[in-house]
Design an enzyme around this catalytic site. Structure first.
Site, PDB file in Angstrom:
ATOM      1  N   HIS A 150       0.885  -1.183   0.000  1.00 44.72           N
ATOM      2  CA  HIS A 150       0.000   0.000   0.000  1.00 44.72           C
ATOM      3  C   HIS A 150       0.911   1.218   0.000  1.00 44.72           C
ATOM      4  CE1 HIS A 150      -3.759   2.075   1.554  1.00 44.72           C
ATOM      5  NE2 HIS A 150      -2.847   2.942   1.890  1.00 44.72           N
ATOM      6  N   HIS A 152       1.995   5.185  -0.896  1.00 41.62           N
ATOM      7  CA  HIS A 152       1.615   6.571  -1.214  1.00 41.62           C
ATOM      8  C   HIS A 152       2.742   7.128  -2.078  1.00 41.62           C
ATOM      9  CE1 HIS A 152      -1.898   7.013   1.519  1.00 41.62           C
ATOM     10  NE2 HIS A 152      -1.372   5.906   1.989  1.00 41.62           N
ATOM     11  N   CYS A 183      -3.754   9.792   4.685  1.00 42.48           N
ATOM     12  CA  CYS A 183      -4.182   9.657   6.075  1.00 42.48           C
ATOM     13  C   CYS A 183      -4.058  11.030   6.754  1.00 42.48           C
ATOM     14  CB  CYS A 183      -3.271   8.640   6.763  1.00 42.48           C
ATOM     15  SG  CYS A 183      -3.614   8.534   8.512  1.00 42.48           S
ATOM     16  N   ASN A 192      -2.922   7.947  -2.197  1.00 40.91           N
ATOM     17  CA  ASN A 192      -2.375   6.640  -2.557  1.00 40.91           C
ATOM     18  C   ASN A 192      -1.798   6.642  -3.961  1.00 40.91           C
ATOM     19  OD1 ASN A 192      -4.571   6.149  -0.442  1.00 40.91           O
ATOM     20  ND2 ASN A 192      -3.466   4.217  -0.542  1.00 40.91           N
TER      21      ASN A 192
END
Ligand SMILES: CC(C)(COP(=O)([O-])OP(=O)([O-])OC[C@H]1O[C@@H](n2cnc3c(N)ncnc32)[C@H](O)[C@@H]1OP(=O)([O-])[O-])[C@@H](O)C(=O)NCCC(=O)NCCSC(=O)C[C@@](C)(O)CC(=O)[O-]
Length: 245
Positions: A150, A152, A183, A192
């Site tokens: 995951h 960014h 976030c 993301n």
């Protein structure tokens, strides 16, 4: 988190699509169960106390205890659970993060019954070197087919980090249309990795995903007009310009 019941109840569902909700604690699970329509939850831990305290008001250890309890009850209610570990490479508050802590949190989430654990470079500071080091440590105790990545794209390294994850056997990568997301507790971090950039990258390197890139670009276009945004991924902007040309 307070208003997510409304969102869960109101949004239109499509067959075959999973709509996981973020659940950091027992209160969140209670809300999710009460809606009666949640089939999957996402429990999110972290590899840094400083970030975890900002993000969920508990340190890594205490947050993990809550998440293990939540996972147990969710599974008893036939709800699938995906685990997340945040700040797996660097933390805005504490700096470097120990790969051994990432491995321990991932192991605990899988032992509790998560079907997969997504490793989040939440502030997007990871590079091929630091992501490789982290993955090599985690893969010593967690199989690649139980992991997702995951990334960014804050510093433009996300696709390179996806490549090194693929080379290490990982086949699940998170992304968001037009690179939306991020976030609130990861200061300065961008959204993301964009789905459009990821799809173009994977297809261009011989990987089939079954996802229609043009339709994802259309979704970004729809989102921008519906939300009054002007948020484009590189690939989305290029395809959109080409179509407009
Ligand atoms: C977790 C809390 C609530 C703890 O916050 P807290 O203040 O410790 O919670 P509390 O138990 O003291 O309760 C305070 C109030 O919040 C309510 N509450 C308590 N729990 C919930 C809940 N689950 N859902 C809805 N409401 C909740 C609770 O009912 C109470 O309401 P009041 O009585 O004052 O009216 C807070 O810290 C919080 O909301 N944190 C979430 C912040 C957030 O959304 N972060 C982004 C998530 S995405 C992410 O982390 C990154 C990731 C996973 O996507 C991948 C990556 O790393 O990139």
């Amino acid at each position: 988190m307070a208003d997510h019941n409304e969102i869960v109840k109101k949004h239109k569902k499509f067959n075959g699509v999973s709509y996981p909700v973020l659940v950091p604690n027992a209160a969140g699970l209670k809300n999710a169960l009460a809606t009666g329509v949640v089939e999957e939850i996402a429990v999110f831990g972290a590899a840094s106390d400083a970030f975890s305290l900002k993000n969920v008001n508990s340190n890594v250890e205490d947050s993990l205890k809550k998440l293990l309890e939540v996972t147990k009850i969710a599974l008893e209610n036939n709800i699938r659970v995906r685990g997340y570990v945040s700040v797996v490479v660097g933390c805005h508050y504490q700096g470097e993060v120990k790969p051994e802590v990432v491995a321990k949190v991932a192991e605990k989430l899988l032992e509790a019954g998560c079907y997969e654990v997504s490793l989040g470079d939440t502030i997007g500071v990871g590079t091929v070197k630091t992501v490789s080091r982290m993955l090599d440590t985690v893969l010593k105790s967690v199989p690649a087919d139980k992991l997702a990545v995951h990334f960014h794209d804050t510093y433009g390294q996300a696709l390179a980090n996806v490549l090194v994850s693929i080379e290490k056997g990982i086949r699940a990568a998170d992304s968001s249309v037009a690179g939306l997301g991020g976030c609130p507790y990861a200061k300065g971090a961008t959204g993301n990795l964009a789905t459009e950039d990821l799809l173009y990258f994977l297809k261009g390197n011989g990987f089939e995903t079954g996802v229609d890139l043009d339709k994802v670009v259309e979704t970004a276009k729809w989102f921008n007009s519906a939300a009054g945004y002007d948020k484009w991924s590189r690939v989305g902007a290029a395809i959109s310009a080409k179509k407009g040309a």
